[in-house]
Design an enzyme around this catalytic site. Structure first.
Site, PDB file in Angstrom:
ATOM      1  N   LYS B  81       0.849  -1.194   0.000  1.00 27.51           N
ATOM      2  CA  LYS B  81       0.000   0.000   0.000  1.00 27.51           C
ATOM      3  C   LYS B  81       0.887   1.247   0.000  1.00 27.51           C
ATOM      4  CE  LYS B  81      -3.978   1.876   2.617  1.00 27.51           C
ATOM      5  NZ  LYS B  81      -4.806   1.672   3.831  1.00 27.51           N
ATOM      6  N   SER B 156      -9.681   1.753   2.825  1.00 27.48           N
ATOM      7  CA  SER B 156      -8.774   2.522   1.996  1.00 27.48           C
ATOM      8  C   SER B 156      -7.749   1.666   1.244  1.00 27.48           C
ATOM      9  CB  SER B 156      -8.040   3.551   2.849  1.00 27.48           C
ATOM     10  OG  SER B 156      -7.253   2.905   3.835  1.00 27.48           O
ATOM     11  N   SER B 180      -9.994  -0.876   6.975  1.00 23.69           N
ATOM     12  CA  SER B 180      -9.394  -0.589   5.669  1.00 23.69           C
ATOM     13  C   SER B 180      -8.663  -1.748   5.015  1.00 23.69           C
ATOM     14  CB  SER B 180      -8.432   0.595   5.778  1.00 23.69           C
ATOM     15  OG  SER B 180      -9.158   1.773   5.942  1.00 23.69           O
TER      16      SER B 180
END
Ligand SMILES: [Zn+2]
Lengths: 319, 488
Positions: B81, B156, B180
């Protein structure tokens, strides 16, 4: 004619004699090339995190005990939020309502008589970087100092029963010298005012004698020697008295000591209370101090200068 | 088989690499080709690092060639990420603020993956600074759900989940502040795990809300999850809140055994916001486990309904100071309209942050001001404590708690563009594990209209192994995890 009496508070910051900074492993040293002693943590890079320097905590506990403070069984760090280019994270890790030490005192000799100047709190925080203003209206920042361990020692006004407060420029200087002597003895700090490892910001107000309501106070910055502390406090007391006698009002502000001209000059108004939006730092766990720990640190404290003097006087019948 | 290496799981690939059936280089090349083929439509990656990936793979092959022992993750391609700092590789946090930010250091998790021999394929998309539930708040672009490109992948960590679902990497790392990792895993039909708070270092991860954030793996199955955990879990002297526990081998938890397991089921987790088909799938999964020897019990979590509000306050407060460092002074994009220092940071933040981040920062700053502190922040902390007690009490009667991961399946891109606050419901089932600090996993348990449904298993503090065991047992009894989206 109205007689005025001074109320003097002292906020002293000292840098601790640790090998590394308060919340990271970066080396602590004076001078050197800018931005060579920093890491993601003390530079406030994305992802940088703080880890408590246990040596710093130990030194501060030692100092707090030597200043006769009560050590909090549980203490936490807060974030003090404000934007400034020398503050890497734009918040300073500091202590707020749960300082490491509270309710101590520093013994001074005022005109030969002992006085116990009440200390409200001793707390830990991290230092900021340094701004350097250069040609062409530009500024540079050096983060070598950023994150160094600082101890803040604040006096208590008014003092609790049985304790005293600082009441003159001489006493302000004496307080600072005694404090320095203790911290040097403990090897907690090298307390060099000219290098900034000991910084003193007195706040000063005067009020008609006997009146309980405090007058408006000013704070003095840039006092880089004991002489400057004496002169600055003395100047400010006289200046405030003159303002009041002429029917004026003292403005709440920070004033800068100008050593060359021997005067204080207005730096910034503090009419609006600054809001630092303190809240507990979630990156740092609470610190717990049990009796065993406090006892162990207490045992490391050598006999302090004034105590030794008193012992000599008793032992050898000197007076 | 070898022509579609990218379809395999990490543990299958690991076996093949270790037994020299394939080279790490071929495995990596397969995933890089896959990225070339499908990322145009999925848009999971902000940055890909093909040359570095092949070099890493080559190093693994060289080590194996020399007869050296390599770890289970050696040669396995993974995505990271883009809020996790990676040395020398652009790390944007999907923000305009960091379009030029190349870290000079590795986050601990990135370093640990690297040390384990894992190959980094690239950096995956997210909602800006992990603020959002759909990747629509990314300043770069929106990622598309591989199961239906009109749908969001969740967020996210949407880029990471979509990349794993689309076989653009064998595994990925996400961060989980309110769900997330789990929510996008649920939307994309893969496994997402949020470990116990403090198991995984946060050092080098751009923090959103320090007391809630935890890094977690997103994988194709539960075995892969355990494998990645083995590489990233453990005390880090650079993150003071990491727990000092002995090293564990999470793959040992992978047993098909739920005999005697007590499943807690709370009515509060099946409220009116839960889609009927989602509820049906989750209850069906509970029945599967009961069929294997587990039992279920009604439990009460009375304060759960305040969780989202408490989370919103705490996250806003924490991020308001955590994101204060983005001021243009030391790194990142600096506004060109910088007259003086104050203006520089003001303009940099005005131009650099997106709307959702600004809303959160303004809220958080306000909540720390004056009486708001007591009225909101302290109250939110009290609610957090009450929720912690709810779970402590519940876990006296059960070993794990099962609920849906999300109230619905993936929604359409743009569906909430007029009403971003309504999207917060996407976190309704996941946020509690973050407030409490306990482990929680999402595994696929069905489909609705061709979109995956996620089963959430939440467990006791530091009992991450039980979650893995239950998840593994369920997974091995069903075949939801074997289904793949048809992309080309
Ligand atoms: Zn440092």
């Amino acid at each position: 004619m109205v007689e005025y009496e001074p109320v003097i508070g002292m906020e002293v910051h000292v840098e601790l004699l640790t090998k590394s900074k308060m919340f990271c492993g970066c080396e602590v040293a004076f001078g050197g090339a800018p931005n060579t002693r920093c890491c993601p943590g003390c530079l406030g890079l994305p992802g940088g995190l703080p880890v408590v320097n246990e040596k710093a905590v130990e030194l501060m506990t030692k100092a707090a005990l030597a200043l006769h403070c009560e050590i909090a069984p549980r203490t936490i760090f807060h974030r003090k939020n404000y934007f400034y280019p020398d503050l890497a994270k734009n918040y300073q890790v500091s202590q707020f309502d749960k300082p490491l030490g509270e309710n101590g005192y520093v013994e001074i000799l005022a005109g030969g008589k002992p006085k116990k100047i009440a200390v409200r709190r001793v707390h830990m925080e991290e230092d900021t970087g340094k701004l350097l203003h250069v040609e062409g209206n530009r500024s540079l920042v050096d983060f070598n100092r950023s994150g160094m361990a600082l101890m803040e020692i604040v006096t208590m006004n008014p003092p609790p029963p049985g304790f005293d407060q600082i009441e003159s420029a001489e006493e302000a200087r004496e307080y600072l010298q005694r404090l320095r002597q203790i911290l040097l003895y403990l090897e907690v700090s090298d307390c060099r005012m000219e290098e900034g490892s000991m910084r003193c910001e007195p706040n000063i107000s005067i009020k008609p004698k006997g009146q309980t309501k405090l007058g408006t106070k000013t704070e003095i910055k840039n006092l880089n020697s004991f002489r400057a502390v004496y002169m600055g406090v003395d100047f400010e007391l006289k200046r405030q008295e003159k303002v009041l006698r002429e029917g004026g009002k003292v403005v709440q502000e920070t004033r800068r000591w100008d050593d060359d001209r021997g005067v204080t000059a207005s730096m910034r108004s503090k009419e609006h209370a600054e809001e630092y939006r303190y809240y507990p730092d979630p990156d740092l766990s609470p610190m717990l101090f049990d009796e065993e720990y406090v006892g162990r640190i207490q045992a490391q404290i050598p006999e302090l200068p004034l105590d030794r003097l008193r012992r000599f006087m008793a032992d050898y019948g000197i007076s | 088989m070898a022509d579609k290496l990218y379809e395999l799981t990490a543990h299958e690939l690991s076996d093949m690499i270790q037994s020299r059936q394939v080279s790490a280089r071929d495995v990596t090349q397969s995933f890089l080709d896959r990225i070339d083929a499908v990322d145009k439509s999925v848009k999971a990656y902000i940055t890909t690092t093909p040359e570095a990936a092949l070099a890493q793979a080559q190093a693994v092959d060289d080590a194996i060639g020399r007869g050296e022992a390599v770890g289970a993750l050696a040669g396995i391609p993974g995505g990271i990420k883009d809020n996790v700092c990676t040395y020398g590789v652009l790390t944007t946090c999907a923000s305009k603020m960091l379009t030029n930010f190349t870290p000079v250091y590795d986050a601990t998790v990135a370093a640990r993956l690297n040390n384990a021999g894992a190959v980094m394929t690239g950096k995956t998309n997210l909602d800006e600074f992990a603020t959002g539930s759909s990747t629509e708040n990314s300043a770069c672009f929106t990622t598309h759900n591989p199961w239906n490109l009109k749908m969001v992948p969740g967020g996210s960590s949407g880029g990471s989940a979509a990349a794993v679902a689309a076989d653009e990497c064998a595994f990925a790392l996400g961060t989980d502040t309110a769900g997330s990792v789990r929510q996008p895993a649920s939307f994309c039909g893969v496994v997402g795990f949020k470990p116990t708070y403090g198991l995984v270092s946060r050092y080098g991860v751009t923090s959103l809300a320090s007391s809630l954030d935890q890094v977690g793996p997103i994988t194709k199955d539960v075995s892969d999850c355990a494998m990645v955990l083995n590489a990233i879990v453990g005390k880090d002297r650079l993150d003071g809140v990491t727990l000092d526990i002995e090293a564990k081998d999470f793959t040992k938890a992978l047993a098909k055994d739920v005999a005697g397991l007590r499943i807690g089921v709370a009515a509060e987790c099946f409220g009116p916001e839960i889609d009927a088909d989602v509820e049906k799938a989750v209850r069906g999964a509970i029945d599967v486990l009961i069929g294997l020897g587990a039992s279920s019990k009604e439990i009460a979590l009375p304060h759960l309904r305040y969780g989202i509000q408490a989370y919103s306050i705490i996250a806003a407060v924490e991020s308001s100071s955590t994101l204060a460092r983005f001021d243009g002074v030391r790194f990142g994009v600096r506004s060109k309209h910088a007259g003086d220092a104050t203006l520089m940071s003001e303009k940099t933040r005005e131009e650099g942050f997106g709307l959702a981040v600004k809303q959160r920062l303004i809220l958080g700053t306000h909540l720390l001001t004056g009486s708001c502190y007591d009225e909101y922040f302290i109250k939110a902390q009290k609610i957090r404590t009450l929720i912690i007690r709810d779970f402590e009490k519940a876990f006296e009667e059960c070993d794990i708690i099962i609920s849906p991961t999300c109230p619905t399946v993936a929604f359409e891109i743009g569906e909430y563009s007029d009403n971003p606050l309504a999207m917060r419901n996407a976190d309704a089932c996941t946020v509690h594990a973050n407030l409490v600090g306990i482990p929680s996993i999402s595994v696929p348990c069905g489909f609705k209209d061709g979109l995956p449904i996620g089963l959430q298993i939440t467990g006791k503090h530091l009992d991450d192994e039980t979650l893995l065991r239950v998840a593994y047992t369920y997974e091995q009894t069903t075949d939801w995890h074997k289904r793949k989206p048809q992309l080309i």
